[in-house]
Design a protein around this motif. Structure first.
Motif, PDB file in Angstrom:
ATOM      1  N   ALA A  47      50.968   5.420   9.879  1.00 56.78           N
ATOM      2  CA  ALA A  47      51.576   6.583   9.219  1.00 56.78           C
ATOM      3  C   ALA A  47      52.048   6.222   7.811  1.00 56.78           C
ATOM      4  O   ALA A  47      51.899   7.007   6.877  1.00 56.78           O
ATOM      5  CB  ALA A  47      52.743   7.115  10.046  1.00 56.78           C
ATOM      6  N   THR A  48      52.574   5.032   7.651  1.00 59.66           N
ATOM      7  CA  THR A  48      53.017   4.583   6.328  1.00 59.66           C
ATOM      8  C   THR A  48      51.834   4.128   5.476  1.00 59.66           C
ATOM      9  O   THR A  48      51.716   4.478   4.303  1.00 59.66           O
ATOM     10  CB  THR A  48      54.019   3.417   6.482  1.00 59.66           C
ATOM     11  N   SER A  70      56.686   3.089  22.234  1.00 61.34           N
ATOM     12  CA  SER A  70      56.005   3.576  21.038  1.00 61.34           C
ATOM     13  C   SER A  70      55.097   4.738  21.377  1.00 61.34           C
ATOM     14  O   SER A  70      55.087   5.247  22.474  1.00 61.34           O
ATOM     15  CB  SER A  70      55.162   2.456  20.438  1.00 61.34           C
ATOM     16  N   GLY A  93      52.694  15.135  12.933  1.00 64.56           N
ATOM     17  CA  GLY A  93      51.464  14.401  13.212  1.00 64.56           C
ATOM     18  C   GLY A  93      50.692  15.074  14.331  1.00 64.56           C
ATOM     19  O   GLY A  93      51.131  16.079  14.897  1.00 64.56           O
ATOM     20  N   TYR A 152      58.346  -1.838   6.222  1.00 65.95           N
ATOM     21  CA  TYR A 152      57.174  -1.681   7.102  1.00 65.95           C
ATOM     22  C   TYR A 152      56.285  -2.925   7.044  1.00 65.95           C
ATOM     23  O   TYR A 152      55.712  -3.347   8.047  1.00 65.95           O
ATOM     24  CB  TYR A 152      56.384  -0.431   6.713  1.00 65.95           C
ATOM     25  N   THR A 155      49.198   2.089  22.929  1.00 62.79           N
ATOM     26  CA  THR A 155      50.629   2.412  22.895  1.00 62.79           C
ATOM     27  C   THR A 155      51.367   1.562  23.923  1.00 62.79           C
ATOM     28  O   THR A 155      50.776   1.050  24.858  1.00 62.79           O
ATOM     29  CB  THR A 155      50.894   3.892  23.235  1.00 62.79           C
ATOM     30  N   GLY A 193      52.080   7.809  19.466  1.00 61.83           N
ATOM     31  CA  GLY A 193      51.604   8.440  18.260  1.00 61.83           C
ATOM     32  C   GLY A 193      50.477   7.693  17.594  1.00 61.83           C
ATOM     33  O   GLY A 193      50.662   7.089  16.541  1.00 61.83           O
ATOM     34  N   ASN A 249      57.625   9.735  12.481  1.00 59.94           N
ATOM     35  CA  ASN A 249      56.719   9.536  13.623  1.00 59.94           C
ATOM     36  C   ASN A 249      57.077  10.403  14.816  1.00 59.94           C
ATOM     37  O   ASN A 249      56.282  10.554  15.736  1.00 59.94           O
ATOM     38  CB  ASN A 249      56.756   8.075  14.076  1.00 59.94           C
ATOM     39  N   ARG A 308      56.139  12.729  21.091  1.00 60.08           N
ATOM     40  CA  ARG A 308      56.845  13.771  20.340  1.00 60.08           C
ATOM     41  C   ARG A 308      56.520  15.152  20.919  1.00 60.08           C
ATOM     42  O   ARG A 308      55.566  15.300  21.685  1.00 60.08           O
ATOM     43  CB  ARG A 308      56.511  13.707  18.853  1.00 60.08           C
ATOM     44  N   LYS A 327      49.966   0.224  14.154  1.00 59.17           N
ATOM     45  CA  LYS A 327      51.309   0.725  14.449  1.00 59.17           C
ATOM     46  C   LYS A 327      51.939   1.361  13.209  1.00 59.17           C
ATOM     47  O   LYS A 327      52.667   2.341  13.313  1.00 59.17           O
ATOM     48  CB  LYS A 327      52.156  -0.461  14.922  1.00 59.17           C
TER      49      LYS A 327
END
Lengths: 523, 317
Positions: free
Chosen positions: A142-143, B44, A434, A172, B40, B46, A430, A440, A139
């Protein structure tokens, strides 16, 4: 006559007696209690949970129900308190270098996993490296993708180095999915049913219930007031509420919005709601689409009536969000930017005309029938879009299909609901950059916005960071990578005998299980 | 006769293979990526393409559909229904083994209530007539027409929330607490039984009225046999054949009605397992549940066919 009368009595008795016996038997799940000085405490907590967790996988986002289990079974280096502030967990402290690229974590003495094995800095290293692998499905990938190295000078110390500065890194690591796990959890078929949290999974009945018992080796075991926690799955919201009302449960998650007033009117119950995940529209901005024109997206953001969404989809239990989703209490909240998309239909029509779409266009509006509030949100914005000439056809498949269509760009405008991993505005990355994803805008990429977000991670805390995220919010208002609608209220309900539990504000609402350490249930 | 039975069994196997094939292909044809669902949640999204690919590989979804189909059939021939996508350490058989008895228990409890309540109600309506008949007919019409989830919700409201006599839902293993198990079974079973009880009552009423009109009943009465004896020993007994046939058919349809009751009362049966698994695109469990239900129906049909063959040799041809 006598025979018939006697037979009737026997028949009546045969039907009534078992019912009376069964109804008279106590079904209370109450178990042991202890005297904690100030009064009798119930040592068993019964939770009515909204979904089953078929299997707990390391690092993945498996939804709110899994996060509740995570907070009970696992612990990471850091955690959250009831206010959403980052607090020490397995690490009793940490140091940060000046550039926010090196974090040194000092583990507590004598940490153990629930299987009895020692928890050392090597476990920290394995876990963080797993979180940083692109195929982990983590989860917080990305970080963590910015991870440079993890050094373990001794068993109690882990030095984490990042490739780029990240002020928000500790937040995070406080997420439940960043829990430190035993090495076997990271094998191909590894699961995360064991950790270093306050409770141990004792028994599971798939799709029905979980039974947890207190972990005596937990670093803060003295503060854990429950010997057992029984979690029963009630997928239906009303069934979950019924369990609470009938006294079959002490705490329930995900209170249905239409039931808020019912809980509030019950003096034996507490409704604990916080503004949580937010609803928004995202777009397919592929070449040739009218939505590739940012003026069209601005028009949509200005056209929608957010009060209608709050009323029709959430029974009024939602907060209008007319800008980037940053909560009002946050230091990064900017009142002007937060209302940058306040409804202005005339301006929206003007923007449509300037974009060359004065006569509007046809579009597919993707939602999902599996979640009523997603579908109701779509139905609410449909006439708003029609008012500026965007004639939408509603596509409302089940959730799995919706996710696939969104990820593959099989839509023009999509309704979505989501939450940031953290309350820090760095979560916005996020939702704007990406690879193609279900949450998104398809094909959206704004290098300038990406740079502004990167600058936000390096800016010094305080005025510099606030200014950096003001710039991010202004850019979002201009380019509309998404059009925010409302922040929905996410609520827990519980008996007023339960104290110490609190719904953590903002996106951290799903981390609220952390606060069950220290919570008490009066007998 | 042996040839007849073998022929029926052979036909049943072909039918089962067809069901397996249709379900397998249908599941792979509908959109919705099981890997994406696993990675997911509603709030959430991605995930990286690498993570999706890894999960697809672990689940075998990276193989061509025909290869997956071949492997699945080979597994079935060895009695292996596969493992759940959501829980790769649990077999489909273990899921079904845990849920099927719960559904069957609910269905048979409802059927038992239907017999105990429906037959006397129907007999009473037919025998007494007048206002009693009108009241029972009205009640049975309501019982048939009211959706089971409405009845269930009403029961929860009255018996769990208002009176507090029963739990609002949930499940307890019989082995761990038999009384609590029965307390949690009663409301869903009664709710589920409303429809079938009404059908049984109406069928009993019609059958009794038809039997009462027979000449032999008049003869029995004219020979001085007590009315109660004539009714209970002869009329009712001779009226039960169509009732039993209807009950058998209704039990089959009850299997499909359980999903709503299971939702309202949080009873962990096959219906809710199927719905959850479809939503999660857990192909092995969906296939397993459908195959088991289809096999049950096919077995019942074979048994009925064989029985017809025994009773009427002409049916063998």
């Amino acid at each position: 006559m006598g025979y018939r009368s006697g037979l009737k009595k026997w028949l009546v008795a045969a039907v009534i007696a078992p019912v009376m016996i069964l109804s008279g038997c106590s079904g209370s799940g109450d178990s042991g209690s202890l005297d904690a000085g100030s009064g009798e405490l119930n040592t068993t907590l019964r939770i009515a949970l909204s979904a089953d967790v078929a299997d707990l996988k390391p690092s993945r986002d498996q939804g709110a129900a899994a996060m509740m289990l995570d907070t009970l079974i696992h612990r990471g280096l850091l955690g959250y308190d009831g206010n959403g502030d980052v607090v020490p967990a397995l690490a009793e402290s940490y140091d940060v270098n000046e550039t926010n690229t090196e974090f040194t974590f000092h583990l507590r003495e004598g940490l153990k996993f629930q299987d009895g094995s020692d928890l050392t800095s090597e476990n920290v290293k394995k876990t963080l490296e797993f979180l940083a692998s692109s195929d982990s499905g983590a989860k917080i990938f990305a970080t963590m993708s910015d991870l440079d190295s993890v050094e373990t000078p001794d068993a109690q110390t882990a030095v984490v180095k990042l490739k780029n500065p990240n002020v928000a890194f500790p937040a995070y690591l406080a997420d439940t999915t960043a829990a430190i796990l035993p090495e076997e959890a990271f094998s191909a078929e590894g699961t995360a049913w064991s950790g270093a949290g306050p409770f141990i999974l004792e028994e599971t009945n798939p799709g029905v219930s979980f039974t947890l018992k207190k972990n005596p080796d937990f670093y803060d075991a003295a503060n854990v007031n429950f010997e057992d926690i029984t979690i029963t799955i009630y997928a239906d919201g009303q069934a979950r509420l019924n369990a609470l009302l009938a006294g079959d449960a002490d705490l329930m998650d995900f209170v249905p919005w239409e039931s808020f007033s019912q809980v509030e009117s019950n003096s034996d119950l507490v409704l604990d709601g916080q503004s949580g995940p937010w609803m928004y529209l995202h777009f397919n901005v592929s070449n040739g689409s009218p939505l590739a024109n940012e003026k069209v997206r601005q028009a949509i953001a200005l056209a929608v009536n957010r009060e209608n969404v709050a009323t029709s989809a959430f029974s009024g239990q939602a907060t209008v969000t007319a800008g980037a989703p940053i909560a009002e209490g946050s230091e990064f909240y900017n009142a002007e930017l937060a209302n940058g998309w306040s409804q202005n239909v005339e301006k929206a029509k003007q923007l449509m005309a300037e974009a060359g779409y004065a006569d509007g266009f046809d579009a597919v509006l993707l939602s999902s029938s599996q979640y009523a509030f997603h579908q109701d949100t779509a139905l609410s914005v449909q006439p708003d879009l029609e008012a500026i000439g965007i004639r939408t056809t509603l596509d409302s498949p089940d959730w799995a299909t919706r996710q696939q269509k969104a990820a593959e760009g099989q839509y023009d405008i999509a309704v979505a609901g989501s939450a940031g991993v953290v309350n820090d505005p760095s979560f916005l990355v996020n939702f704007v950059t990406g690879p193609a994803a279900n949450n998104r805008s398809y094909g959206f990429d704004d290098p300038e916005l990406n740079q502004l977000l990167a600058a936000g991670l390096t800016a010094a805390p305080g005025a510099d960071r606030v200014a950096a995220y003001d710039a991010v919010q202004a850019r979002i208002i201009e380019t509309v990578p998404f059009a925010s609608l409302v922040a929905r209220t996410q609520a827990f309900a519980y008996t007023n005998k339960l104290t110490g539990f609190s719904n953590i504000p903002g996106f951290l609402t799903f981390e609220s299980g952390y606060t069950l350490v220290g919570a008490k249930l009066a007998a | 006769m042996a040839r007849f039975i073998l022929k029926r069994i052979g036909l049943g196997i072909v039918l089962l293979w067809l069901v397996v094939t249709v379900v397998f292909l249908a599941l792979h044809a509908v959109p919705g990526d099981p890997a994406a669902i696993l990675l997911t949640s509603e709030g959430s999204g991605g995930v990286t393409p690498e993570a999706l690919e890894k999960v697809r590989q672990q689940l075998g979804l990276d193989q061509p559909v025909l290869v997956q189909y071949r492997d699945y059939l080979l597994g079935l021939l060895q009695g292996d229904l596969g493992t759940s996508f959501r829980n790769t350490s649990s077999t489909v058989a273990s899921y079904i083994g845990a849920r099927l008895p719960n559904t069957l228990e609910l269905v048979f409890a409802a059927a038992l209530i239907a017999v105990v309540v429906g037959v006397p109600l129907g007999a009473l309506a037919a025998r007494r007539g007048g206002w009693i008949d009108t009241v029972i007919s009205t009640l049975t019409t309501l019982g048939i027409s009211m959706p089971v989830y409405v009845i269930g919700t009403f029961f929860v409201l009255i018996f769990a929330l208002q009176l507090g006599w029963f739990p609002a839902g949930g499940f307890t293993e019989f082995s761990s607490d038999p009384i609590e198990h029965l307390r949690k079974l009663l409301l869903p079973a009664v709710a589920l039984s409303f429809g079938i009880t009404s059908v049984v009552a109406r069928m009993t009423r019609s059958a009794v009225l038809e039997t009462v009109a027979q000449d032999w009943v008049r003869t029995a009465k004219s020979q001085g046999l007590p009315r109660n004896t004539v009714f209970s020993r002869h009329v009712l007994r001779n009226s039960l054949n169509p009732v039993v046939t209807t009950l058998g058919l209704e039990i089959g349809s009850l299997l499909g009605s359980t999903v709503l009751v299971e939702r309202v009362f949080t009873w962990p049966g096959m219906g809710s397992l199927l719905v959850d698994s479809v939503n999660a695109r857990d192909y092995p469990i969906v296939q397993g549940v459908v195959i088991v239900i289809a096999a049950l129906f096919i077995l019942i049909n074979i048994a009925v066919d064989v029985l017809y063959g025994v009773l009427d040799p002409r049916a063998r041809h």
